[in-house]
Design a protein around this motif. Sequence first.
Motif, PDB file in Angstrom:
ATOM      1  N   GLN A  63      32.235 -37.997 -25.132  1.00  0.00           N
ATOM      2  CA  GLN A  63      33.027 -37.688 -26.328  1.00  0.00           C
ATOM      3  C   GLN A  63      34.520 -37.645 -25.992  1.00  0.00           C
ATOM      4  OE1 GLN A  63      31.129 -34.047 -27.589  1.00  0.00           O
ATOM      5  NE2 GLN A  63      29.464 -35.165 -28.563  1.00  0.00           N
ATOM      6  N   TYR A  64      35.014 -38.759 -25.439  1.00  0.00           N
ATOM      7  CA  TYR A  64      36.391 -38.800 -24.950  1.00  0.00           C
ATOM      8  C   TYR A  64      37.422 -38.482 -26.030  1.00  0.00           C
ATOM      9  CZ  TYR A  64      37.439 -43.304 -27.128  1.00  0.00           C
ATOM     10  OH  TYR A  64      37.667 -44.297 -28.031  1.00  0.00           O
ATOM     11  N   GLU A  65      37.113 -38.772 -27.293  1.00  0.00           N
ATOM     12  CA  GLU A  65      38.089 -38.525 -28.358  1.00  0.00           C
ATOM     13  C   GLU A  65      38.529 -37.058 -28.385  1.00  0.00           C
ATOM     14  OE1 GLU A  65      35.190 -41.770 -29.732  1.00  0.00           O
ATOM     15  OE2 GLU A  65      35.037 -39.825 -28.750  1.00  0.00           O
ATOM     16  N   THR A  66      37.561 -36.154 -28.347  1.00  0.00           N
ATOM     17  CA  THR A  66      37.916 -34.735 -28.357  1.00  0.00           C
ATOM     18  C   THR A  66      38.195 -34.220 -26.949  1.00  0.00           C
ATOM     19  OG1 THR A  66      35.568 -34.158 -28.400  1.00  0.00           O
ATOM     20  CG2 THR A  66      36.729 -34.177 -30.506  1.00  0.00           C
ATOM     21  N   ALA A  67      37.571 -34.819 -25.947  1.00  0.00           N
ATOM     22  CA  ALA A  67      37.823 -34.389 -24.566  1.00  0.00           C
ATOM     23  C   ALA A  67      39.288 -34.606 -24.196  1.00  0.00           C
ATOM     24  CB  ALA A  67      36.917 -35.148 -23.598  1.00  0.00           C
ATOM     25  N   TYR A  68      39.863 -35.726 -24.625  1.00  0.00           N
ATOM     26  CA  TYR A  68      41.252 -36.041 -24.290  1.00  0.00           C
ATOM     27  C   TYR A  68      42.254 -35.469 -25.294  1.00  0.00           C
ATOM     28  CZ  TYR A  68      39.509 -39.628 -21.025  1.00  0.00           C
ATOM     29  OH  TYR A  68      38.897 -40.306 -20.006  1.00  0.00           O
ATOM     30  N   TYR A  69      41.910 -35.486 -26.569  1.00  0.00           N
ATOM     31  CA  TYR A  69      42.895 -35.193 -27.619  1.00  0.00           C
ATOM     32  C   TYR A  69      42.609 -33.952 -28.454  1.00  0.00           C
ATOM     33  CZ  TYR A  69      44.023 -39.989 -26.459  1.00  0.00           C
ATOM     34  OH  TYR A  69      44.350 -41.139 -25.783  1.00  0.00           O
ATOM     35  N   GLY A  70      41.530 -33.251 -28.165  1.00  0.00           N
ATOM     36  CA  GLY A  70      41.216 -32.052 -28.939  1.00  0.00           C
ATOM     37  C   GLY A  70      41.075 -32.369 -30.415  1.00  0.00           C
TER      38      GLY A  70
END
Length: 98
Positions: A63-70
Amino acid sequence: MARVEGSAYAHRNASYLAEAQCSWSSSDAEKRSMEAMKNIQNTLYNNKVTQHYINYPDLNIKQYETAYYGNSYARLQQLKKELDPENRFNYEQSIALD
């Protein structure tokens, strides 16, 4: 973690940051090193460590979208539509147009 208004950096309010890296000098060591890193990442994820620093992109990040950008990902998608409508900045974990 609370979202910082005006910032895409989701970790600005973090109490600490850590980094895990691995390297190798042979193809045999590569497989062992990558497997060890995946085990570390899975252990962290299973213990609710789900945020990651974008400067070290890793295709194993879930889930890189929230892992990187919250909470900033949707806002960043809107900016991408305005600033990069042709999707020139595109890679496997880039901000998607949709």
